[in-house]
Write a protein that holds these residues in place. Sequence first.
Motif, PDB file in Angstrom:
ATOM      1  N   PRO A 191       0.902  -1.165  -0.134  1.00 47.16           N
ATOM      2  CA  PRO A 191       0.077   0.000   0.175  1.00 47.16           C
ATOM      3  C   PRO A 191       0.897   1.362   0.003  1.00 47.16           C
ATOM      4  O   PRO A 191       1.899   1.314   0.453  1.00 47.16           O
ATOM      5  CB  PRO A 191      -0.737  -0.280   1.250  1.00 47.16           C
ATOM      6  CG  PRO A 191       0.152  -1.064   2.283  1.00 47.16           C
ATOM      7  CD  PRO A 191       0.804  -1.861   1.223  1.00 47.16           C
ATOM      8  N   LEU A 192       0.316   2.205  -0.815  1.00 46.91           N
ATOM      9  CA  LEU A 192       1.230   3.616  -0.819  1.00 46.91           C
ATOM     10  C   LEU A 192       0.398   4.590  -0.651  1.00 46.91           C
ATOM     11  O   LEU A 192      -0.752   4.772  -1.529  1.00 46.91           O
ATOM     12  CB  LEU A 192       2.166   3.491  -2.190  1.00 46.91           C
ATOM     13  CG  LEU A 192       2.496   4.802  -2.518  1.00 46.91           C
ATOM     14  CD1 LEU A 192       4.120   4.657  -1.780  1.00 46.91           C
ATOM     15  CD2 LEU A 192       3.130   4.751  -4.080  1.00 46.91           C
ATOM     16  N   ALA A 193       0.524   5.575   0.265  1.00 45.07           N
ATOM     17  CA  ALA A 193      -0.169   6.776   0.370  1.00 45.07           C
ATOM     18  C   ALA A 193       0.639   7.705   1.377  1.00 45.07           C
ATOM     19  O   ALA A 193       1.771   7.450   1.769  1.00 45.07           O
ATOM     20  CB  ALA A 193      -1.438   6.530   1.289  1.00 45.07           C
ATOM     21  N   HIS A 194       0.333   9.096   0.897  1.00 46.08           N
ATOM     22  CA  HIS A 194       0.803  10.092   1.895  1.00 46.08           C
ATOM     23  C   HIS A 194       0.446   9.744   3.346  1.00 46.08           C
ATOM     24  O   HIS A 194      -0.370   9.128   3.414  1.00 46.08           O
ATOM     25  CB  HIS A 194       0.179  11.525   1.850  1.00 46.08           C
ATOM     26  CG  HIS A 194       0.624  12.010   0.300  1.00 46.08           C
ATOM     27  ND1 HIS A 194       1.879  12.643   0.062  1.00 46.08           N
ATOM     28  CD2 HIS A 194       0.222  12.107  -0.838  1.00 46.08           C
ATOM     29  CE1 HIS A 194       1.886  13.239  -1.057  1.00 46.08           C
ATOM     30  NE2 HIS A 194       0.850  12.644  -1.673  1.00 46.08           N
ATOM     31  N   THR A 195       1.420   9.889   4.324  1.00 42.58           N
ATOM     32  CA  THR A 195       1.367   9.750   5.538  1.00 42.58           C
ATOM     33  C   THR A 195       0.806  10.947   6.248  1.00 42.58           C
ATOM     34  O   THR A 195       0.678  12.159   5.933  1.00 42.58           O
ATOM     35  CB  THR A 195       2.622   9.556   6.275  1.00 42.58           C
ATOM     36  OG1 THR A 195       3.376  10.421   6.047  1.00 42.58           O
ATOM     37  CG2 THR A 195       3.295   7.900   5.762  1.00 42.58           C
ATOM     38  N   ILE A 196      -0.049  10.764   7.250  1.00 41.84           N
ATOM     39  CA  ILE A 196      -0.532  11.662   8.262  1.00 41.84           C
ATOM     40  C   ILE A 196       0.406  11.698   9.222  1.00 41.84           C
ATOM     41  O   ILE A 196       0.911  11.367  10.131  1.00 41.84           O
ATOM     42  CB  ILE A 196      -1.953  10.959   8.945  1.00 41.84           C
ATOM     43  CG1 ILE A 196      -2.849  10.613   8.239  1.00 41.84           C
ATOM     44  CG2 ILE A 196      -2.544  12.269   9.861  1.00 41.84           C
ATOM     45  CD1 ILE A 196      -3.992   9.851   8.775  1.00 41.84           C
ATOM     46  N   GLY A 197       1.222  13.164   9.023  1.00 46.47           N
ATOM     47  CA  GLY A 197       2.307  13.551   9.607  1.00 46.47           C
ATOM     48  C   GLY A 197       3.629  12.777   9.177  1.00 46.47           C
ATOM     49  O   GLY A 197       3.194  11.629   8.406  1.00 46.47           O
ATOM     50  N   THR A 198       4.712  13.274   9.468  1.00 50.14           N
ATOM     51  CA  THR A 198       6.084  12.550   8.825  1.00 50.14           C
ATOM     52  C   THR A 198       6.963  12.295  10.086  1.00 50.14           C
ATOM     53  O   THR A 198       8.309  11.816   9.777  1.00 50.14           O
ATOM     54  CB  THR A 198       6.824  13.529   8.026  1.00 50.14           C
ATOM     55  OG1 THR A 198       6.972  14.942   8.608  1.00 50.14           O
ATOM     56  CG2 THR A 198       5.862  13.767   6.548  1.00 50.14           C
TER      57      THR A 198
END
Length: 217
Positions: A191-198
Amino acid sequence: MAPLAMTTDELLTTTRAVRKRLDLSRPVERELVEECLALAVQAPTGRNRQRWDFVVVTDPARRAALADLYRLGLVRPRQQVAGTGLDRTAEDWPGRLRMAESARHLFDHLHEVPVLVVPCVRVEGRHETASHVGQANAWGSIVPATWQFMLAARSRGLGTAWTTPHLHYEREAAEVLGIPYETVMQAALIPLAHTIGTDFRPGPRVGTDRIAHWDTW
């Protein structure tokens, strides 16, 4: 998108398996995926041959079909996977409970993840019954390339996780994606997505004194 400001050591120690902190509402730009792939193909390859491919899945219907096969692989696996044999103490339970909660979240929401990536390796024949050496040769290039893809994703604010339950139904997944099953083996479902916070931290791991064997076991 400019890479996150971090040292190499920070990148290596904070690239986590992300499940609950995947941003399901934000699309992933194709350019970012292509940047990650461009870095993935620079990974070292076993036998000096690049015999692998990545199937990038953004179509909602195909993502839903893969998510269903992932869930089916968890609840109705076609073969039993041997246990790790690792020593588990009471101190492990908080971490294992967090893992279970995180895994449940992905189980429920995998179809909503904006991009699913299936790393594949091209073979001259299926390797299910190959020797230990044959297996090592088959996977010895795609695994480094996939890990390099995951590192590149982390450096761009994207989260990933290595999953394999859908491989219990690999032939069905091949049909969904048009993969030639007899000559191409799937290695994982990422799965690939922007993260909630880094702000990811190093994970709890055993000390090197417990896993390093110098000159002899």
